[in-house]
Design a protein around this motif. Structure first.
Motif, PDB file in Angstrom:
ATOM      1  N   SER A 184       0.831  -1.198   0.000  1.00  0.00           N
ATOM      2  CA  SER A 184       0.000   0.000   0.000  1.00  0.00           C
ATOM      3  C   SER A 184       0.868   1.252   0.000  1.00  0.00           C
ATOM      4  O   SER A 184       2.062   1.212   0.330  1.00  0.00           O
ATOM      5  CB  SER A 184      -0.914   0.018   1.226  1.00  0.00           C
ATOM      6  OG  SER A 184      -0.137   0.224   2.410  1.00  0.00           O
ATOM      7  N   LEU A 185       0.244   2.369  -0.355  1.00  0.00           N
ATOM      8  CA  LEU A 185       0.965   3.641  -0.339  1.00  0.00           C
ATOM      9  C   LEU A 185       1.463   3.961   1.063  1.00  0.00           C
ATOM     10  O   LEU A 185       2.617   4.393   1.242  1.00  0.00           O
ATOM     11  CB  LEU A 185       0.042   4.760  -0.836  1.00  0.00           C
ATOM     12  CG  LEU A 185       0.637   6.163  -0.846  1.00  0.00           C
ATOM     13  CD1 LEU A 185       1.830   6.244  -1.780  1.00  0.00           C
ATOM     14  CD2 LEU A 185      -0.420   7.193  -1.250  1.00  0.00           C
ATOM     15  N   LYS A 186       0.641   3.725   2.061  1.00  0.00           N
ATOM     16  CA  LYS A 186       1.054   3.995   3.441  1.00  0.00           C
ATOM     17  C   LYS A 186       2.264   3.148   3.815  1.00  0.00           C
ATOM     18  O   LYS A 186       3.200   3.631   4.475  1.00  0.00           O
ATOM     19  CB  LYS A 186      -0.098   3.718   4.400  1.00  0.00           C
ATOM     20  CG  LYS A 186       0.275   3.932   5.866  1.00  0.00           C
ATOM     21  CD  LYS A 186      -0.803   3.429   6.810  1.00  0.00           C
ATOM     22  CE  LYS A 186      -0.325   3.483   8.252  1.00  0.00           C
ATOM     23  NZ  LYS A 186      -1.308   2.880   9.189  1.00  0.00           N
ATOM     24  N   ALA A 187       2.258   1.881   3.412  1.00  0.00           N
ATOM     25  CA  ALA A 187       3.375   0.992   3.750  1.00  0.00           C
ATOM     26  C   ALA A 187       4.673   1.464   3.109  1.00  0.00           C
ATOM     27  O   ALA A 187       5.743   1.417   3.727  1.00  0.00           O
ATOM     28  CB  ALA A 187       3.055  -0.438   3.317  1.00  0.00           C
ATOM     29  N   VAL A 188       4.596   1.939   1.876  1.00  0.00           N
ATOM     30  CA  VAL A 188       5.801   2.410   1.190  1.00  0.00           C
ATOM     31  C   VAL A 188       6.300   3.710   1.801  1.00  0.00           C
ATOM     32  O   VAL A 188       7.484   3.842   2.150  1.00  0.00           O
ATOM     33  CB  VAL A 188       5.529   2.588  -0.323  1.00  0.00           C
ATOM     34  CG1 VAL A 188       6.725   3.250  -1.009  1.00  0.00           C
ATOM     35  CG2 VAL A 188       5.215   1.248  -0.975  1.00  0.00           C
ATOM     36  N   LEU A 189       5.413   4.683   1.963  1.00  0.00           N
ATOM     37  CA  LEU A 189       5.844   5.979   2.483  1.00  0.00           C
ATOM     38  C   LEU A 189       6.273   5.902   3.949  1.00  0.00           C
ATOM     39  O   LEU A 189       7.079   6.717   4.404  1.00  0.00           O
ATOM     40  CB  LEU A 189       4.727   7.012   2.317  1.00  0.00           C
ATOM     41  CG  LEU A 189       4.303   7.324   0.877  1.00  0.00           C
ATOM     42  CD1 LEU A 189       3.302   8.469   0.843  1.00  0.00           C
ATOM     43  CD2 LEU A 189       5.502   7.649  -0.003  1.00  0.00           C
ATOM     44  N   GLY A 190       5.723   4.937   4.667  1.00  0.00           N
ATOM     45  CA  GLY A 190       6.073   4.793   6.072  1.00  0.00           C
ATOM     46  C   GLY A 190       7.236   3.851   6.329  1.00  0.00           C
ATOM     47  O   GLY A 190       7.589   3.606   7.489  1.00  0.00           O
ATOM     48  N   ASP A 191       7.845   3.343   5.273  1.00  0.00           N
ATOM     49  CA  ASP A 191       8.969   2.416   5.409  1.00  0.00           C
ATOM     50  C   ASP A 191      10.196   3.189   5.912  1.00  0.00           C
ATOM     51  O   ASP A 191      10.799   3.966   5.172  1.00  0.00           O
ATOM     52  CB  ASP A 191       9.258   1.759   4.061  1.00  0.00           C
ATOM     53  CG  ASP A 191      10.291   0.651   4.151  1.00  0.00           C
ATOM     54  OD1 ASP A 191      11.091   0.645   5.115  1.00  0.00           O
ATOM     55  OD2 ASP A 191      10.326  -0.200   3.250  1.00  0.00           O
ATOM     56  N   GLU A 192      10.568   2.968   7.148  1.00  0.00           N
ATOM     57  CA  GLU A 192      11.670   3.714   7.754  1.00  0.00           C
ATOM     58  C   GLU A 192      12.998   3.471   7.056  1.00  0.00           C
ATOM     59  O   GLU A 192      13.888   4.326   7.097  1.00  0.00           O
ATOM     60  CB  GLU A 192      11.789   3.363   9.239  1.00  0.00           C
ATOM     61  CG  GLU A 192      10.588   3.815  10.070  1.00  0.00           C
ATOM     62  CD  GLU A 192      10.758   3.493  11.551  1.00  0.00           C
ATOM     63  OE1 GLU A 192      11.805   2.914  11.912  1.00  0.00           O
ATOM     64  OE2 GLU A 192       9.853   3.834  12.335  1.00  0.00           O
ATOM     65  N   THR A 193      13.134   2.316   6.409  1.00  0.00           N
ATOM     66  CA  THR A 193      14.406   2.018   5.730  1.00  0.00           C
ATOM     67  C   THR A 193      14.630   2.920   4.518  1.00  0.00           C
ATOM     68  O   THR A 193      15.763   3.073   4.063  1.00  0.00           O
ATOM     69  CB  THR A 193      14.462   0.548   5.288  1.00  0.00           C
ATOM     70  OG1 THR A 193      13.453   0.307   4.298  1.00  0.00           O
ATOM     71  CG2 THR A 193      14.240  -0.382   6.466  1.00  0.00           C
ATOM     72  N   LEU A 194      13.562   3.513   3.991  1.00  0.00           N
ATOM     73  CA  LEU A 194      13.707   4.399   2.837  1.00  0.00           C
ATOM     74  C   LEU A 194      14.164   5.791   3.246  1.00  0.00           C
ATOM     75  O   LEU A 194      14.819   6.483   2.465  1.00  0.00           O
ATOM     76  CB  LEU A 194      12.384   4.503   2.063  1.00  0.00           C
ATOM     77  CG  LEU A 194      11.733   3.196   1.603  1.00  0.00           C
ATOM     78  CD1 LEU A 194      10.501   3.499   0.754  1.00  0.00           C
ATOM     79  CD2 LEU A 194      12.717   2.334   0.843  1.00  0.00           C
ATOM     80  N   GLY A 195      13.778   6.242   4.438  1.00  0.00           N
ATOM     81  CA  GLY A 195      14.192   7.550   4.931  1.00  0.00           C
ATOM     82  C   GLY A 195      13.766   8.694   4.034  1.00  0.00           C
ATOM     83  O   GLY A 195      14.541   9.626   3.784  1.00  0.00           O
ATOM     84  N   LEU A 196      12.534   8.656   3.569  1.00  0.00           N
ATOM     85  CA  LEU A 196      12.080   9.643   2.581  1.00  0.00           C
ATOM     86  C   LEU A 196      12.120  11.070   3.119  1.00  0.00           C
ATOM     87  O   LEU A 196      11.724  11.343   4.243  1.00  0.00           O
ATOM     88  CB  LEU A 196      10.654   9.305   2.129  1.00  0.00           C
ATOM     89  CG  LEU A 196      10.502   8.010   1.335  1.00  0.00           C
ATOM     90  CD1 LEU A 196       9.030   7.716   1.096  1.00  0.00           C
ATOM     91  CD2 LEU A 196      11.260   8.090   0.013  1.00  0.00           C
ATOM     92  N   LYS A 197      12.583  11.970   2.266  1.00  0.00           N
ATOM     93  CA  LYS A 197      12.616  13.398   2.594  1.00  0.00           C
ATOM     94  C   LYS A 197      11.537  14.183   1.854  1.00  0.00           C
ATOM     95  O   LYS A 197      11.141  15.263   2.304  1.00  0.00           O
ATOM     96  CB  LYS A 197      13.982  13.988   2.240  1.00  0.00           C
ATOM     97  CG  LYS A 197      15.149  13.391   3.019  1.00  0.00           C
ATOM     98  CD  LYS A 197      15.079  13.786   4.491  1.00  0.00           C
ATOM     99  CE  LYS A 197      16.336  13.351   5.223  1.00  0.00           C
ATOM    100  NZ  LYS A 197      16.258  13.676   6.683  1.00  0.00           N
ATOM    101  N   ALA A 198      11.093  13.672   0.700  1.00  0.00           N
ATOM    102  CA  ALA A 198      10.105  14.402  -0.092  1.00  0.00           C
ATOM    103  C   ALA A 198       9.175  13.428  -0.791  1.00  0.00           C
ATOM    104  O   ALA A 198       9.600  12.374  -1.267  1.00  0.00           O
ATOM    105  CB  ALA A 198      10.791  15.297  -1.119  1.00  0.00           C
TER     106      ALA A 198
END
Length: 316
Positions: A184-198
């Motif tokens: 899901s979108l939430k699972a991807v954006l909330g994946d701490e290993t990605l460390g998303l900034k934007a």
């Protein structure tokens, strides 16, 4: 090639008519007013009123003057049996890329923080964060989204693409929602290993994408993440975005599109210190490139070729 009358409905219709006349061996290209009674074979339109379609139900095709078909699909009088063709990029991607690059640079190089410091007369340089240490997510990997994702990857950003179905793009880590390995979108954006900034929203406007950027998703993001939205206002729950900014769940937002446009004068987004607003100006349609594409589609209709329009179910 059969002769057909082409009617153009747009606030700058004469400019589009001239561009099409230069490209087509036909002078039967006319402006169609809201209350126009002239009947045609092909409609070239942008956000037309319902009354227009009520009078023009037997056309061969409807050509949309843009990549976004939101208002067209929402029109209750749209003839469902008529092929609807939209522009596929036609030069908009380069404008969109400029916009996204500016947004990323603005936040990555701390211009938002320097603006606050200037108002406070506070002198404090920040450490420069390189692009390679600034992971970004590109939501929506259509014709424009793919180009944006690959260009940002070439710029050195770690890019994570998200789409409904699986894609493979050079330099981009692609995530998908449906099928084997989907998340899901939430699972991807909330994946701490990605460390998303934007998060860069380029999702189409469909029933599945409306309100997907909401409180639950904002809460899952890292607290210093930002939202850049040049795609569709329908994807964002604006009340949830404001709440996330107030609670420091998001660092800031660059917004070009909104649930309702023009943005209401009493919207709190206008005055919010963490928000930058532009008036749906990220990727204007270049007339020359778009007219080339429109002319080719018109020739296909005139030749009687089979047309594959947008999916009325999916909205793209």
């Amino acid at each position: 090639m059969s002769h057909m009358r082409i009617l153009v409905h747009h606030e700058r219709a004469e400019r589009w008519c001239e561009a099409l006349r230069e490209r087509l061996d036909s002078s039967d290209i006319e402006i169609l007013a809201d209350d126009g009674e002239t009947l045609g074979d092909i409609l070239v339109v942008w956000a037309p009123p319902a009354a227009l379609f009520e009078r023009h139900r037997d056309v061969k095709a409807i050509l949309n003057l843009g990549a976004g078909v939101d208002s067209l699909l929402a029109n209750p009088a749209l003839p469902r049996e008529v092929p609807v063709l939209k522009l596929r990029d036609a030069g908009m991607a380069s404008h969109m890329l400029d916009y996204v690059r500016y947004g990323l640079l603005h936040f990555r190089r701390d211009f938002d923080r320097y603006a606050v410091q200037q108002s406070e007369r506070h002198w404090a340089p920040h450490r420069v964060v390189r692009a390679r240490h600034y992971p970004v997510a590109v939501l929506g990997l259509g014709a424009i989204g793919r180009q944006i994702a690959e260009a940002l990857a070439a710029d050195g950003y770690p890019v994570h693409g998200f789409s409904r179905s699986a894609h493979t793009l050079e330099g981009v880590t692609c995530h998908h929602e449906q099928g084997e390995g989907g998340r899901s979108l939430k699972a991807v954006l909330g994946d701490e290993t990605l460390g998303l900034k934007a998060v860069i929203n380029l999702l189409p406007n469909t029933t599945a994408t409306r309100d997907v950027l909401n409180a639950e998703v904002f809460a899952a993001l890292p607290d210093d993440a930002v939202l850049i939205n040049p795609g569709r206002g329908s994807s964002v729950v604006e009340e949830d975005l404001l709440a996330a900014l107030e609670k420091d769940q998001l660092r800031g937002a660059l917004l070009d599109v909104f649930q309702h446009e023009p943005l209401a004068g009493d919207s709190p987004l206008w005055q919010h210190p963490k928000v930058i607003i532009t008036p749906h100006a990220a990727a204007p349609t270049p007339v020359s490139e778009a007219a080339d594409q429109l002319a080719e589609n018109i020739r296909r209709v005139q030749r009687g070729e089979s047309l594959t329009g947008i999916s009325l179910e999916h909205g793209y």
